[in-house]
Design a protein around this motif. Structure first.
Motif: not given
Length: 273
Positions: A250-255, A260-263, A39-42, A92-97
């Protein structure tokens, strides 16, 4: 495909003031950490300035977001015992702005004992969080991943939070222990943190092909009504795999269906503020 188009066309809601959300369920294995992280990444990917506070000594949220959390790393433990501010320990999370993380280390397991003798022991995290938000007005959403217990660390998290999000696994005994958690939230809301409430529930690890998942989902929705998010998180291999790579799904496999459910759940949650 329909969910992907929905996420592309609908804007996330932004809170008028910072929201602090505890992700809690003392029952283990319900997807609590996975829910907090994704949820945070989304929300961060949608442009919200987001923070994750890992309050579980196992440090699984820290691992999933790719931040250091070895013993000796400045962490929530140092904040709880008053030796550091939240700003001091943020990574800072390295994968997510737009996403920062307050890590947890194994040192946090000793905080329960040390807090007992401290003044305002229930407010250690709340006081630190108030100072952090005042010094960083850009922060919009803070997710706190609770440990699977109802001890002093969890009590600190509840006192520091505005609302609680409860993940519920769609399996037998899904509601086991929930009355105890609900009672604790009500007591904290009545005394230590007026206004604290359950803000939402999220059904996780669902396999709608089985009668059991459908029955549990129906039972939860009958009991709790509009508190339960419409979105349901499916059981997913990608969700299980992602933490081993130090990533959210979401970072690992966003498709993937899990991503998609978490987003979609994050979008739905953002429109409840």
């Amino acid at each position: 495909m329909r969910d992907r188009k929905l996420l592309e066309n609908v804007a996330f809601g932004h809170p008028s003031s910072p929201r602090v959300i505890a992700v809690a369920n003392q029952k283990g294995g319900v997807g609590k950490t996975t829910t907090a992280v994704n949820l945070a990444v989304a929300m961060a990917q949608a442009g919200l300035h987001t923070v994750v506070i890992d309050a579980d000594a196992q440090g699984n949220a820290s691992s999933a977001l790719g931040v250091e959390h070895n013993s000796g790393v400045a962490s929530l433990y140092d904040v709880m015992i008053g030796e550091a501010s939240l700003a001091d320990v943020m990574q800072v999370c390295p994968d997510v702005e737009n996403l920062r993380v307050c890590p947890a280390t194994i040192d946090l397991s000793g905080a329960e004992i040390e807090l007992v003798t401290m003044e305002r022991r229930e407010y250690a995290l709340a006081d630190a969080l108030t100072s952090f938000v005042e010094s960083d007005p850009d922060v919009e959403v803070i997710f706190i991943d609770c440990p699977p217990s109802l001890g002093l660390v969890t009590l600190n998290v509840l006192v520091a939070s505005d609302e609680v999000l409860i993940p519920i696994q769609t399996e037998y005994y899904a509601l086991e222990g929930l009355s105890q958690l609900w009672g604790t939230i009500e007591k904290v809301g009545a005394s230590l943190k007026p206004g604290l409430r359950v803000g939402a529930m999220l059904l996780t690890m669902s396999d709608r092909r089985t009668r059991l998942s459908q029955e549990v989902e129906n039972e939860v929705r009958q009991h709790f009504g509009e508190l339960v998010l419409d979105t349901v998180i499916p059981r997913s291999v990608r969700i299980s795999e992602a933490p081993s790579y130090g990533q959210s799904v979401i970072s690992y496999d966003g498709r993937s269906t899990g991503a998609l459910a978490y987003r979609k759940a994050a979008l739905e949650l953002s429109h409840r503020w």
